[in-house]
Design a protein around this motif. Sequence first.
Motif, PDB file in Angstrom:
ATOM      1  N   LYS A 107    -151.807  33.476 -10.713  1.00  0.00           N
ATOM      2  CA  LYS A 107    -152.592  34.640 -10.160  1.00  0.00           C
ATOM      3  C   LYS A 107    -151.972  35.291  -8.884  1.00  0.00           C
ATOM      4  O   LYS A 107    -151.820  34.653  -7.812  1.00  0.00           O
ATOM      5  CB  LYS A 107    -153.976  34.074  -9.773  1.00  0.00           C
ATOM      6  CG  LYS A 107    -154.691  33.528 -11.032  1.00  0.00           C
ATOM      7  CD  LYS A 107    -156.351  33.120 -10.547  1.00  0.00           C
ATOM      8  CE  LYS A 107    -156.880  32.695 -11.906  1.00  0.00           C
ATOM      9  NZ  LYS A 107    -158.285  32.465 -11.645  1.00  0.00           N
ATOM     10  N   ARG A 108    -151.890  36.573  -9.278  1.00  0.00           N
ATOM     11  CA  ARG A 108    -151.400  37.379  -8.193  1.00  0.00           C
ATOM     12  C   ARG A 108    -152.505  38.026  -7.551  1.00  0.00           C
ATOM     13  O   ARG A 108    -153.143  38.680  -7.951  1.00  0.00           O
ATOM     14  CB  ARG A 108    -150.237  38.504  -8.652  1.00  0.00           C
ATOM     15  CG  ARG A 108    -149.089  38.098  -8.455  1.00  0.00           C
ATOM     16  CD  ARG A 108    -147.917  39.198  -9.115  1.00  0.00           C
ATOM     17  NE  ARG A 108    -148.559  40.354  -8.889  1.00  0.00           N
ATOM     18  CZ  ARG A 108    -147.777  41.588  -9.476  1.00  0.00           C
ATOM     19  NH1 ARG A 108    -146.841  41.500 -10.335  1.00  0.00           N
ATOM     20  NH2 ARG A 108    -148.318  42.673  -9.510  1.00  0.00           N
ATOM     21  N   LYS A 109    -152.060  38.305  -5.999  1.00  0.00           N
ATOM     22  CA  LYS A 109    -153.261  38.941  -5.207  1.00  0.00           C
ATOM     23  C   LYS A 109    -152.737  40.549  -5.499  1.00  0.00           C
ATOM     24  O   LYS A 109    -151.747  40.768  -4.996  1.00  0.00           O
ATOM     25  CB  LYS A 109    -153.174  38.451  -4.026  1.00  0.00           C
ATOM     26  CG  LYS A 109    -154.315  39.106  -3.236  1.00  0.00           C
ATOM     27  CD  LYS A 109    -154.078  38.555  -1.709  1.00  0.00           C
ATOM     28  CE  LYS A 109    -155.064  39.016  -0.812  1.00  0.00           C
ATOM     29  NZ  LYS A 109    -155.111  38.501   0.531  1.00  0.00           N
ATOM     30  N   VAL A 110    -153.648  41.164  -5.978  1.00  0.00           N
ATOM     31  CA  VAL A 110    -153.367  42.509  -6.200  1.00  0.00           C
ATOM     32  C   VAL A 110    -154.347  43.368  -5.108  1.00  0.00           C
ATOM     33  O   VAL A 110    -155.778  43.258  -5.157  1.00  0.00           O
ATOM     34  CB  VAL A 110    -153.740  43.301  -7.663  1.00  0.00           C
ATOM     35  CG1 VAL A 110    -153.719  44.656  -7.529  1.00  0.00           C
ATOM     36  CG2 VAL A 110    -152.836  42.543  -8.600  1.00  0.00           C
ATOM     37  N   ILE A 111    -153.765  44.248  -4.041  1.00  0.00           N
ATOM     38  CA  ILE A 111    -154.366  44.702  -3.136  1.00  0.00           C
ATOM     39  C   ILE A 111    -154.455  46.389  -3.611  1.00  0.00           C
ATOM     40  O   ILE A 111    -153.404  46.999  -3.865  1.00  0.00           O
ATOM     41  CB  ILE A 111    -154.151  44.859  -1.881  1.00  0.00           C
ATOM     42  CG1 ILE A 111    -153.932  43.264  -1.398  1.00  0.00           C
ATOM     43  CG2 ILE A 111    -154.646  45.536  -0.859  1.00  0.00           C
ATOM     44  CD1 ILE A 111    -153.410  42.839  -0.295  1.00  0.00           C
ATOM     45  N   ARG A 112    -155.911  47.042  -3.581  1.00  0.00           N
ATOM     46  CA  ARG A 112    -155.986  48.466  -3.658  1.00  0.00           C
ATOM     47  C   ARG A 112    -156.394  48.959  -2.614  1.00  0.00           C
ATOM     48  O   ARG A 112    -157.252  48.388  -2.005  1.00  0.00           O
ATOM     49  CB  ARG A 112    -156.954  48.672  -4.958  1.00  0.00           C
ATOM     50  CG  ARG A 112    -156.674  47.903  -6.174  1.00  0.00           C
ATOM     51  CD  ARG A 112    -155.825  48.673  -7.071  1.00  0.00           C
ATOM     52  NE  ARG A 112    -155.653  48.245  -8.349  1.00  0.00           N
ATOM     53  CZ  ARG A 112    -154.400  48.243  -9.364  1.00  0.00           C
ATOM     54  NH1 ARG A 112    -153.470  48.818  -8.569  1.00  0.00           N
ATOM     55  NH2 ARG A 112    -154.365  47.526 -10.255  1.00  0.00           N
ATOM     56  N   TYR A 113    -155.693  50.281  -2.178  1.00  0.00           N
ATOM     57  CA  TYR A 113    -156.080  50.804  -0.849  1.00  0.00           C
ATOM     58  C   TYR A 113    -156.976  52.064  -1.336  1.00  0.00           C
ATOM     59  O   TYR A 113    -156.626  52.752  -2.222  1.00  0.00           O
ATOM     60  CB  TYR A 113    -154.898  51.060  -0.151  1.00  0.00           C
ATOM     61  CG  TYR A 113    -154.120  49.824   0.276  1.00  0.00           C
ATOM     62  CD1 TYR A 113    -154.548  49.213   1.451  1.00  0.00           C
ATOM     63  CD2 TYR A 113    -153.115  49.326  -0.490  1.00  0.00           C
ATOM     64  CE1 TYR A 113    -153.651  48.087   1.685  1.00  0.00           C
ATOM     65  CE2 TYR A 113    -152.230  48.525  -0.023  1.00  0.00           C
ATOM     66  CZ  TYR A 113    -152.475  47.946   0.987  1.00  0.00           C
ATOM     67  OH  TYR A 113    -152.034  46.588   1.507  1.00  0.00           O
TER      68      TYR A 113
END
Length: 129
Positions: free
Chosen positions: A5-11
Amino acid sequence: MTKSKRKVIRYSISFKQKVVNEIEQEGLQISEANRRYGIGGAETINKWLKELGKQHLLNTVIRVETKDEKDRLLELEKEVKKLKLALADAYLSRDCAEEVIRQAGKLYGTDLKKKFGTAASDSSGSDTR
């Protein structure tokens, strides 16, 4: 096999605008903004600047030249073009001369290049007497 699981950050747009404004108006360095806000991507803020900010803050190469330098550059480019054409003409002349020698050799049934080379060495030897 399980997927990691990759951590995806949305700004958000407002967050991106805040960061871009701090860089443009306050002079905040991109690397400082990365550290301050925990932005991990190396090109993330550059993309935001392209989308939301002013292009002048991105690294650009600006070449300042005087009129004399520009004129000299044009002269050199013309000279290079002229020399390339002269070289092409010289190659063409050489190739034509070799073909004439080859065709004459076929006509006379001999290799004129070898005969010419032999004759030249013989005549140079006779001149030394």
